[in-house]
Design an enzyme around this catalytic site. Structure first.
Site, PDB file in Angstrom:
ATOM      1  N   GLU A  75     109.596  25.792 -35.521  1.00 30.10           N
ATOM      2  CA  GLU A  75     110.599  26.862 -35.607  1.00 30.10           C
ATOM      3  C   GLU A  75     112.003  26.278 -35.743  1.00 30.10           C
ATOM      4  O   GLU A  75     112.206  25.070 -35.594  1.00 30.10           O
ATOM      5  CB  GLU A  75     110.510  27.748 -34.367  1.00 30.10           C
ATOM      6  CG  GLU A  75     110.833  27.004 -33.076  1.00 30.10           C
ATOM      7  CD  GLU A  75     111.358  27.908 -31.989  1.00 30.10           C
ATOM      8  OE1 GLU A  75     112.418  28.530 -32.229  1.00 30.10           O
ATOM      9  OE2 GLU A  75     110.742  27.981 -30.905  1.00 30.10           O
ATOM     10  N   SER A 191     108.877  40.236 -25.158  1.00 25.90           N
ATOM     11  CA  SER A 191     109.120  39.413 -26.352  1.00 25.90           C
ATOM     12  C   SER A 191     108.138  39.733 -27.467  1.00 25.90           C
ATOM     13  O   SER A 191     106.937  39.946 -27.227  1.00 25.90           O
ATOM     14  CB  SER A 191     109.010  37.928 -25.989  1.00 25.90           C
ATOM     15  OG  SER A 191     109.024  37.133 -27.152  1.00 25.90           O
ATOM     16  N   ALA A 192     108.655  39.748 -28.695  1.00 25.65           N
ATOM     17  CA  ALA A 192     107.791  39.952 -29.862  1.00 25.65           C
ATOM     18  C   ALA A 192     106.808  38.802 -30.040  1.00 25.65           C
ATOM     19  O   ALA A 192     105.814  38.939 -30.761  1.00 25.65           O
ATOM     20  CB  ALA A 192     108.657  40.104 -31.115  1.00 25.65           C
ATOM     21  N   LYS A 212     109.268  30.673 -20.006  1.00 26.55           N
ATOM     22  CA  LYS A 212     110.368  30.238 -19.149  1.00 26.55           C
ATOM     23  C   LYS A 212     110.262  30.907 -17.779  1.00 26.55           C
ATOM     24  O   LYS A 212     109.889  32.066 -17.673  1.00 26.55           O
ATOM     25  CB  LYS A 212     111.701  30.536 -19.825  1.00 26.55           C
ATOM     26  CG  LYS A 212     111.873  29.756 -21.131  1.00 26.55           C
ATOM     27  CD  LYS A 212     113.167  30.081 -21.820  1.00 26.55           C
ATOM     28  CE  LYS A 212     113.317  29.271 -23.105  1.00 26.55           C
ATOM     29  NZ  LYS A 212     112.338  29.648 -24.138  1.00 26.55           N
TER      30      LYS A 212
END
Length: 808
Positions: A75, A191-192, A212
């Protein structure tokens, strides 16, 4: 009306890519390893990508997927929103190199000017990561907007997963997964990343360090179960069930749904599932304890709440606060975690490839690990020597670079207002020449020209510069047996070096692209073992000391592995520092740079009186600036605090009053004032012979003498032995310091090129040491080596052919 159609087209195109219908229900992640119609489907998809102005695959990634090579997606949000420039660009290069060194192909994914790119080139990454690009954070929902508005941005896990799936990439490695935020049962802040893992259009594995710790870990795992995503944690040598990791923390206190032993088990699990999340714990040395982390997280979350930071802005805010509270430890853990996950991801991709091949015996194997030679590729004729042609057995191994050297020397017009230095920010008249060079090549050539066969251990790409340098090897009579030929790619480019000189041919600035050595080091090292063993056997048979010379263009781990392997085999070793930036690699002894096979560059520090000296190399030849850089690196690494270092320095017999006056006499007041002999002396426990090249002032030799050395008592050493040991049981005898003046003073007009002069010095010196078979010492041969250096200074070649005329 037409304008409305144009604005909607990016959304329509990306929707086509995200639709399961586009895949017609097929498993595009496995298409080219299964039925012919599926392979056709992927080819069609790649053709669409080639012709799609909003989505583009690099040629390397297209080829890698279609030929079944292991590929790892990376990413870019981690770079655009996690690290400052230019550290982010350096990290991007480093992670790509880690993928390649594990035998896989990296596919960095990002959005640049509205185009989703799978397999970003270095120039594209640099443009994206530069602060002036104003890159935004792009999740799945943002893709259509970013493409329609021609925006640049870093892709999150969700969008990277989606784009990787479309390319047929099966493994994606990153830092940490998003999750359900604390209080998410009310805020619905999820989150997606989690939703994307539940999509089953194609199989993909995400390798990351858990989520996290400031997220709701139990609810995150529950949500992933609802989405049907498999979650497994690497045991990391632990036995039995393990905790799901929490990014900076190895053990979150919450058991992982599944535990897997290694990448082979990970590949087997991925082979039978559509989406898998593999959690990799942070390396122990970088981990932070759960109680300590929880306390810092509580502070950071309160600060976010008080500042009204929510949604997508929450995570960056909390991460910044945690960096502040942990005094940077969270960043160290973050980097260690990312590096570990990228390695795990690459190894998983390689193991998955093996499983696919084993279950599809009719599949043609076209993949070769990126760090190996390419036997199926047509090789240049120079690599295919005739059966009756035999290379001479080498007496010296040179592990280093070969490159195309371009030298531009300023040639001002008559009456120029700048007669010495070129004018910045404009074109300047110059004399430009191009030769084949590279430190390793120059060293091998200098040794060969001075009548000692040398074998160069290096790598080149099968590109135009690569074929040029291989032709040069053949024309100079150098063996190609130590060369690795690699397929060209973004990190596999034949090395090149550009020198810009002033009117006196003195170097102003140089630019070097040695990326290929960073990625290919382990493969070159592996093949070098047989050459090291063979040379050591010859040394044992005839009693003549043989050498390995290593230059600092390698990464620190590879450099130390070369030196350690040669040292363990009994060979003498020489180190060429290359530059001030790279010279410090000799003293990079961190946990990230041990030698291979479990060996460390230095023996363990011990208070035992009979423990070995902390030696890294036998000899080195820095210039004054490189010497200072190495001294700083050794000091920063705490090497001057080791007990074995102190024991060696104490044994030299340096009086409590110091050596100031003696050193001024043995060298010169100016050198002592600059600290050059003092710095060399402090480095002697690590490299017992240091020859500092001083240009027009000559060469300063500083050497640690062994006990029993005849120079300690004989008349020949009287003027140069500046200290003698007072410790009877020590193997250290004393300290030798000697300044050699230049053999020839050159006028500015006599210097044609400075490239290769220092390499000629070291190559000729080691050659002479081998040829004399121990009958002459280093100090007997310094002037011989200086003469070789002068001949190259007066030559346009990287190493002057006139070295062939030198006589001992």
């Amino acid at each position: 009306m037409s304008g409305a159609v144009i604005r909607r087209r990016p959304l329509m195109v990306l929707a086509r890519w995200t639709s399961r219908r586009a895949c017609q229900g097929r498993d595009v992640g496995r298409v080219n390893l299964r039925r012919p119609d599926q392979a056709t489907s992927l080819r069609a998809a790649h053709t669409l990508a080639r012709n799609n102005r909003y989505y583009r695959l690099s040629e390397e990634i297209r080829d890698a997927v279609m030929t079944n090579k292991p590929v790892v997606a990376l990413e870019t949000t981690i770079y655009t929103h996690g690290w400052p420039y230019p550290d982010n660009l350096g990290l991007a290069r480093h992670l790509e190199d880690l993928v390649r060194s594990s035998g896989a192909v990296p596919a960095t994914i990002g959005i640049l000017n509205g185009v989703a790119i799978v397999g970003m080139a270095e120039r594209e990454m640099k443009e994206l990561m530069d602060p002036t690009s104003k890159a935004i954070k792009i999740s799945r929902r943002d893709l259509a907007f970013a493409t329609s508005q021609k925006i640049s941005g870093g892709t999150t896990i969700a969008s990277t997963m989606m784009l990787a799936r479309r390319a047929g990439i099966k493994v994606f490695a990153t830092g940490g997964l998003g999750g359900v935020h604390r209080g998410g049962e009310n805020s619905m802040d999820v989150s997606a990343d989690l939703t994307e893992l539940g999509r089953s259009a194609a199989p993909i594995a995400v390798v990351a360090g858990g989520c996290k710790g400031f997220l709701d870990i139990p609810r995150t795992l529950e949500y992933l179960e609802t989405q049907g995503a498999v979650v497994a944690t690497f045991a990391d040598d632990r036995v039995g069930p393990v905790d799901f990791p929490a990014f900076w923390v190895r053990d979150s206190g919450i058991k992982s749904p599944l535990t897997i032993k290694d990448e082979m088990e990970a590949a087997a699990l991925l082979r039978t599932n559509s989406s898998v999340f593999f959690a990799g714990p942070v390396p122990e040395g970088a981990a932070i304890s759960m109680p300590e982390m929880e306390e810092m997280i509580a502070h950071a979350l309160r600060a976010a709440d008080e500042s009204g930071v929510h949604g997508s802005a929450n995570t960056p805010f909390v991460l910044s606060k945690l960096k502040e509270l942990s005094q940077g430890r969270s960043v160290i853990a973050n980097r260690a975690l990312v590096e570990a996950n990228v390695k795990r991801g690459a190894r998983t991709a390689v193991e998955l490839r093996k499983l696919f091949t084993a279950s599809n015996p009719n599949v043609q194997i076209t993949y070769q690990p990126s760090l190996q030679t390419f036997p199926d590729e047509p090789s240049p004729n120079i690599l295919a020597a005739s059966s009756d042609q035999k290379d001479p057995l080498p007496d010296i191994l040179v592990a280093g670079s070969i490159a195309v050297d371009t030298s531009a020397t300023y040639t001002p017009f008559s009456g120029s207002s700048s007669p010495l230095q070129p004018v910045l920010q404009t074109s300047n008249p110059a004399s430009i020449s191009q030769t084949v060079g590279g430190v390793g090549y120059n060293l091998a050539l200098a040794a060969t020209f001075t009548h000692t066969p040398a074998l160069l251990l290096t790598s080149v790409a099968s590109d135009t510069p690569g074929k040029l340098v291989l032709s040069a090897l053949q024309s100079q009579g150098l063996s190609t047996a130590g060369i690795h030929m690699l397929a060209p790619s973004s990190s596999n480019r034949t090395a090149q070096y550009l020198a810009l000189n002033n009117a006196n041919a003195d170097l102003n600035i140089a630019m070097a692209d040695m990326t290929i050595l960073e990625s290919s080091g382990p493969a070159v090292l592996a093949s070098a073992q047989s050459h090291i063993t063979a040379l050591a056997a010859r040394q044992k048979a005839d009693g003549t000391t043989r050498w390995l010379i290593a230059d600092a263009n390698w990464s620190a781990p590879t450099l130390h592995s070369f030196l350690t392997s040669a040292r363990d085999a009994g060979l003498a070793t020489a180190f060429e520092p290359v530059s001030t930036a790279k010279a410090a690699r000799l003293f990079d002894l961190s946990a990230s740079s041990p030698a291979r096979a479990g060996k460390t560059p230095l023996p363990q520090d011990s208070s035992s009186a009979d423990s070995a000296r902390p030696q890294l190399a036998t000899l080195m030849s820095p210039n004054a600036m490189e010497l200072s850089a190495m001294h700083r690196a050794a000091a920063s690494a705490g090497l001057f605090e080791r007990q074995d270092w102190w024991r060696c320095i104490d044994a030299l017999g340096i009086p409590s009053s110091g050596l100031g006056a003696v050193l001024r006499h043995a060298s010169s007041p100016a050198l002592v004032d600059a600290g050059i002999p003092q710095q060399a002396i402090q480095l002697l426990p690590f490299v017992p012979t240091i020859l500092t090249k001083l240009g027009a002032e000559g060469v300063l030799m500083v050497q640690l003498l062994e006990a029993g050395d005849p120079r300690l008592d004989g008349a020949e050493g009287a003027a140069h032995v500046v200290a003698r040991t007072q410790v009877e049981s020590s193997d250290v005898g004393g300290l030798y310091v000697r300044l050699f003046g230049p053999t020839e003073k050159l006028e500015p007009g006599q210097v044609v090129s400075v490239n290769g002069a220092g390499d000629s010095f070291l190559g000729a010196l080691v050659s002479a040491l081998v040829r004399t078979g121990g009958q002459k010492r280093v100090e007997d041969l310094v002037n011989y080596a200086q003469t070789a250096s002068v001949l190259t200074l007066k030559s346009a070649e990287s190493v002057s052919p006139e070295l062939k005329t030198l006589e001992l």
